[in-house]
Design a protein around this motif. Structure first.
Motif, PDB file in Angstrom:
ATOM      1  N   ILE A   1       0.871  -1.180   0.000  1.00 44.33           N
ATOM      2  CA  ILE A   1       0.000   0.000   0.000  1.00 44.33           C
ATOM      3  C   ILE A   1       0.900   1.218   0.000  1.00 44.33           C
ATOM      4  CG2 ILE A   1      -1.760   1.349   1.190  1.00 44.33           C
ATOM      5  CD1 ILE A   1      -2.691  -1.158   2.562  1.00 44.33           C
ATOM      6  N   GLY A   2       0.658   2.117  -0.930  1.00 44.71           N
ATOM      7  CA  GLY A   2       1.424   3.363  -0.995  1.00 44.71           C
ATOM      8  C   GLY A   2       0.494   4.554  -0.882  1.00 44.71           C
ATOM      9  N   GLN A   3       0.727   5.541  -1.704  1.00 44.75           N
ATOM     10  CA  GLN A   3      -0.070   6.763  -1.687  1.00 44.75           C
ATOM     11  C   GLN A   3      -1.324   6.666  -2.547  1.00 44.75           C
ATOM     12  OE1 GLN A   3       0.666   9.472   0.305  1.00 44.75           O
ATOM     13  NE2 GLN A   3       2.170   8.072   1.154  1.00 44.75           N
ATOM     14  N   THR A   4      -1.510   5.557  -3.238  1.00 48.69           N
ATOM     15  CA  THR A   4      -2.689   5.402  -4.101  1.00 48.69           C
ATOM     16  C   THR A   4      -3.853   4.856  -3.300  1.00 48.69           C
ATOM     17  OG1 THR A   4      -2.124   3.141  -4.731  1.00 48.69           O
ATOM     18  CG2 THR A   4      -1.187   4.924  -6.065  1.00 48.69           C
ATOM     19  N   ARG A   5      -4.999   4.744  -3.935  1.00 53.81           N
ATOM     20  CA  ARG A   5      -6.208   4.222  -3.278  1.00 53.81           C
ATOM     21  C   ARG A   5      -6.371   2.731  -3.566  1.00 53.81           C
ATOM     22  NH1 ARG A   5      -9.366   6.405  -0.515  1.00 53.81           N
ATOM     23  NH2 ARG A   5     -11.084   5.069  -1.100  1.00 53.81           N
ATOM     24  N   ALA A   6      -5.257   1.988  -3.510  1.00 52.85           N
ATOM     25  CA  ALA A   6      -5.334   0.555  -3.817  1.00 52.85           C
ATOM     26  C   ALA A   6      -4.248  -0.212  -3.079  1.00 52.85           C
ATOM     27  CB  ALA A   6      -5.190   0.335  -5.315  1.00 52.85           C
ATOM     28  N   ILE A   7      -4.500  -1.502  -2.915  1.00 48.91           N
ATOM     29  CA  ILE A   7      -3.487  -2.441  -2.439  1.00 48.91           C
ATOM     30  C   ILE A   7      -2.977  -3.167  -3.671  1.00 48.91           C
ATOM     31  CG2 ILE A   7      -3.021  -4.483  -1.039  1.00 48.91           C
ATOM     32  CD1 ILE A   7      -5.271  -3.600   0.830  1.00 48.91           C
ATOM     33  N   GLU A   8      -1.688  -3.097  -3.888  1.00 50.64           N
ATOM     34  CA  GLU A   8      -1.062  -3.801  -5.015  1.00 50.64           C
ATOM     35  C   GLU A   8      -0.645  -5.184  -4.501  1.00 50.64           C
ATOM     36  OE1 GLU A   8      -1.059  -2.408  -7.950  1.00 50.64           O
ATOM     37  OE2 GLU A   8      -1.659  -0.413  -7.273  1.00 50.64           O
TER      38      GLU A   8
ATOM     39  N   ARG B   1      -4.700  -5.888  -8.256  1.00 53.29           N
ATOM     40  CA  ARG B   1      -4.960  -4.685  -7.462  1.00 53.29           C
ATOM     41  C   ARG B   1      -6.301  -4.806  -6.762  1.00 53.29           C
ATOM     42  NH1 ARG B   1      -4.707   1.510  -9.345  1.00 53.29           N
ATOM     43  NH2 ARG B   1      -2.512   1.028  -9.166  1.00 53.29           N
ATOM     44  N   LYS B   2      -6.352  -4.353  -5.523  1.00 48.28           N
ATOM     45  CA  LYS B   2      -7.593  -4.300  -4.741  1.00 48.28           C
ATOM     46  C   LYS B   2      -7.825  -2.838  -4.359  1.00 48.28           C
ATOM     47  CE  LYS B   2     -10.925  -6.157  -2.220  1.00 48.28           C
ATOM     48  NZ  LYS B   2     -12.036  -6.861  -2.745  1.00 48.28           N
ATOM     49  N   THR B   3      -8.868  -2.230  -4.904  1.00 52.34           N
ATOM     50  CA  THR B   3      -9.163  -0.824  -4.646  1.00 52.34           C
ATOM     51  C   THR B   3      -9.677  -0.639  -3.219  1.00 52.34           C
ATOM     52  OG1 THR B   3      -9.707  -0.513  -6.970  1.00 52.34           O
ATOM     53  CG2 THR B   3     -10.512   1.161  -5.440  1.00 52.34           C
ATOM     54  N   LEU B   4      -9.227   0.425  -2.567  1.00 50.13           N
ATOM     55  CA  LEU B   4      -9.693   0.738  -1.213  1.00 50.13           C
ATOM     56  C   LEU B   4     -11.137   1.218  -1.265  1.00 50.13           C
ATOM     57  CD1 LEU B   4      -6.658   2.763   0.225  1.00 50.13           C
ATOM     58  CD2 LEU B   4      -7.141   0.335   0.520  1.00 50.13           C
ATOM     59  N   PRO B   5     -11.962   0.821  -0.307  1.00 46.72           N
ATOM     60  CA  PRO B   5     -13.342   1.330  -0.248  1.00 46.72           C
ATOM     61  C   PRO B   5     -13.354   2.849  -0.034  1.00 46.72           C
ATOM     62  CG  PRO B   5     -13.050  -0.542   1.233  1.00 46.72           C
ATOM     63  CD  PRO B   5     -11.688  -0.153   0.746  1.00 46.72           C
ATOM     64  N   ASP B   6     -14.422   3.488  -0.445  1.00 50.58           N
ATOM     65  CA  ASP B   6     -14.557   4.937  -0.302  1.00 50.58           C
ATOM     66  C   ASP B   6     -14.475   5.398   1.155  1.00 50.58           C
ATOM     67  OD1 ASP B   6     -14.799   5.243  -3.025  1.00 50.58           O
ATOM     68  OD2 ASP B   6     -16.998   5.252  -2.983  1.00 50.58           O
TER      69      ASP B   6
ATOM     70  N   LYS C   1      -7.986   9.371  10.902  1.00 48.74           N
ATOM     71  CA  LYS C   1      -7.739   8.669  12.172  1.00 48.74           C
ATOM     72  C   LYS C   1      -8.803   7.616  12.471  1.00 48.74           C
ATOM     73  CE  LYS C   1      -3.982  10.769  13.426  1.00 48.74           C
ATOM     74  NZ  LYS C   1      -2.731  10.106  13.536  1.00 48.74           N
ATOM     75  N   THR C   2      -9.323   6.985  11.413  1.00 46.99           N
ATOM     76  CA  THR C   2     -10.278   5.889  11.564  1.00 46.99           C
ATOM     77  C   THR C   2      -9.562   4.579  11.234  1.00 46.99           C
ATOM     78  OG1 THR C   2     -12.139   7.302  10.977  1.00 46.99           O
ATOM     79  CG2 THR C   2     -12.473   4.938  10.735  1.00 46.99           C
ATOM     80  N   LEU C   3      -9.787   3.569  12.062  1.00 45.33           N
ATOM     81  CA  LEU C   3      -9.147   2.265  11.877  1.00 45.33           C
ATOM     82  C   LEU C   3     -10.031   1.372  11.018  1.00 45.33           C
ATOM     83  CD1 LEU C   3      -6.626   0.658  12.803  1.00 45.33           C
ATOM     84  CD2 LEU C   3      -8.071  -0.291  14.615  1.00 45.33           C
ATOM     85  N   HIS C   4      -9.402   0.706  10.056  1.00 49.45           N
ATOM     86  CA  HIS C   4     -10.079  -0.231   9.160  1.00 49.45           C
ATOM     87  C   HIS C   4      -9.321  -1.556   9.197  1.00 49.45           C
ATOM     88  CE1 HIS C   4     -12.127   3.297   7.482  1.00 49.45           C
ATOM     89  NE2 HIS C   4     -10.931   3.873   7.502  1.00 49.45           N
ATOM     90  N   LEU C   5      -9.963  -2.610   8.719  1.00 49.10           N
ATOM     91  CA  LEU C   5      -9.394  -3.950   8.754  1.00 49.10           C
ATOM     92  C   LEU C   5      -9.429  -4.555   7.352  1.00 49.10           C
ATOM     93  CD1 LEU C   5      -8.500  -6.502  10.374  1.00 49.10           C
ATOM     94  CD2 LEU C   5     -10.897  -6.916  10.833  1.00 49.10           C
ATOM     95  N   PHE C   6      -8.307  -5.126   6.934  1.00 50.79           N
ATOM     96  CA  PHE C   6      -8.232  -5.840   5.661  1.00 50.79           C
ATOM     97  C   PHE C   6      -7.872  -7.283   5.956  1.00 50.79           C
ATOM     98  CE2 PHE C   6      -5.704  -7.497   2.104  1.00 50.79           C
ATOM     99  CZ  PHE C   6      -6.639  -7.376   1.089  1.00 50.79           C
TER     100      PHE C   6
ATOM    101  N   ASP D   1      -9.604 -13.523   2.258  1.00 52.40           N
ATOM    102  CA  ASP D   1     -10.549 -13.312   1.158  1.00 52.40           C
ATOM    103  C   ASP D   1     -10.434 -11.913   0.547  1.00 52.40           C
ATOM    104  OD1 ASP D   1     -11.621 -11.813   3.215  1.00 52.40           O
ATOM    105  OD2 ASP D   1     -13.557 -12.853   3.246  1.00 52.40           O
ATOM    106  N   ALA D   2      -9.365 -11.203   0.893  1.00 58.41           N
ATOM    107  CA  ALA D   2      -9.105  -9.847   0.376  1.00 58.41           C
ATOM    108  C   ALA D   2     -10.311  -8.925   0.586  1.00 58.41           C
ATOM    109  CB  ALA D   2      -8.681  -9.881  -1.091  1.00 58.41           C
ATOM    110  N   SER D   3     -10.906  -9.024   1.787  1.00 56.03           N
ATOM    111  CA  SER D   3     -12.077  -8.199   2.088  1.00 56.03           C
ATOM    112  C   SER D   3     -11.741  -7.143   3.140  1.00 56.03           C
ATOM    113  CB  SER D   3     -13.230  -9.072   2.583  1.00 56.03           C
ATOM    114  OG  SER D   3     -12.896  -9.649   3.832  1.00 56.03           O
ATOM    115  N   PHE D   4     -12.552  -6.107   3.168  1.00 61.10           N
ATOM    116  CA  PHE D   4     -12.379  -5.014   4.115  1.00 61.10           C
ATOM    117  C   PHE D   4     -13.506  -4.997   5.135  1.00 61.10           C
ATOM    118  CE2 PHE D   4     -10.129  -3.475   0.385  1.00 61.10           C
ATOM    119  CZ  PHE D   4      -8.998  -2.876   0.924  1.00 61.10           C
ATOM    120  N   ILE D   5     -13.187  -4.597   6.342  1.00 64.79           N
ATOM    121  CA  ILE D   5     -14.182  -4.168   7.322  1.00 64.79           C
ATOM    122  C   ILE D   5     -13.820  -2.717   7.601  1.00 64.79           C
ATOM    123  CG2 ILE D   5     -15.145  -4.445   9.630  1.00 64.79           C
ATOM    124  CD1 ILE D   5     -14.332  -7.384   9.524  1.00 64.79           C
ATOM    125  N   THR D   6     -14.688  -1.808   7.196  1.00 65.94           N
ATOM    126  CA  THR D   6     -14.368  -0.390   7.330  1.00 65.94           C
ATOM    127  C   THR D   6     -14.947   0.180   8.628  1.00 65.94           C
ATOM    128  OG1 THR D   6     -16.324   0.226   6.056  1.00 65.94           O
ATOM    129  CG2 THR D   6     -14.259  -0.032   4.837  1.00 65.94           C
TER     130      THR D   6
END
Length: 194
Positions: free
Chosen positions: A12-19, A30-35, A58-63, A67-72
């Motif tokens: 993860i870098g400065q983009t809105r995705a996980i490479e 690539r897995k795009t970050l949720p909005d 300053k909000t914590l999220h979980l990847f 299954d390459a899923s997010f909990i926002t």
């Protein structure tokens, strides 16, 4: 931020995705970050099967790697956090319920380890009783109820002066208080502690 999991390199870098680089297939995806995740990320920590991501708000999220899923929006207003093994420990920003320490498992479910602090001085209590399984205490002008469910205190100032002793009768709590006119028995704001 980088991690290696299941024969893949996750970046993860400065983009809105996980490479994601698959070491076996030698290919990128690539897995795009949720909005809900406000890029750029300011911190990332790793537990056994997940990545804990702190965004710019300053909000914590979980990847979850499996299954390459997010909990926002796992926890807003994070001051500090760390992760290890099967979860994360989080200190929320100071608020009315400061001094809290939360633990999240890899499903994103929280458990309070340390709750809000007592408003008075626990080393100088004048009286304490048990009410409905909670501990109710008095110290000077402070009344407090310790809740086992959130491992923390709810505190209020007694409106009648310094509480010197509690009395219980018929499910009600009464407090003997010393004010400017001497000692008297009052129904004090114990109900506001529930």
């Amino acid at each position: 931020f980088a991690a290696i999991q299941d024969q893949k390199v996750w970046l993860i870098g400065q983009t809105r995705a996980i490479e994601i680089y698959d070491l076996k297939a030698r290919s990128w995806s690539r897995k795009t970050l949720p909005d809900e995740i406000k890029a750029p990320l300011v911190a990332a920590r790793r537990s056994a099967q997940a990545w804990w991501l702190l965004d710019n708000a300053k909000t914590l999220h979980l990847f979850k790697f499996a299954d390459a899923s997010f909990i926002t929006d796992v926890q807003p207003d994070v001051e500090q956090f760390d992760a290890a093994q099967d979860g994360a420990a989080v200190v929320p920003r100071d608020s009315a319920e400061s001094d809290r320490l939360l633990r999240f498992d890899e499903s994103g479910k929280p458990r309070t380890l340390v709750g809000p602090a007592f408003g008075g001085d626990l080393g100088r209590l004048t009286d304490a009783i048990v009410d409905g399984g909670d501990v109710v205490v008095a110290q000077g002008p402070w009344l407090g109820r310790y809740r086992w469910s959130n491992h923390g205190w709810k505190s209020v100032r007694a409106p009648v002066g310094e509480v010197t002793r509690f009395h219980q009768s018929g499910g009600s709590i009464w407090a003997e208080a010393r004010g400017s006119s001497g000692s008297s028995v009052h129904s004090v704001g114990i109900d506001s502690l529930k």
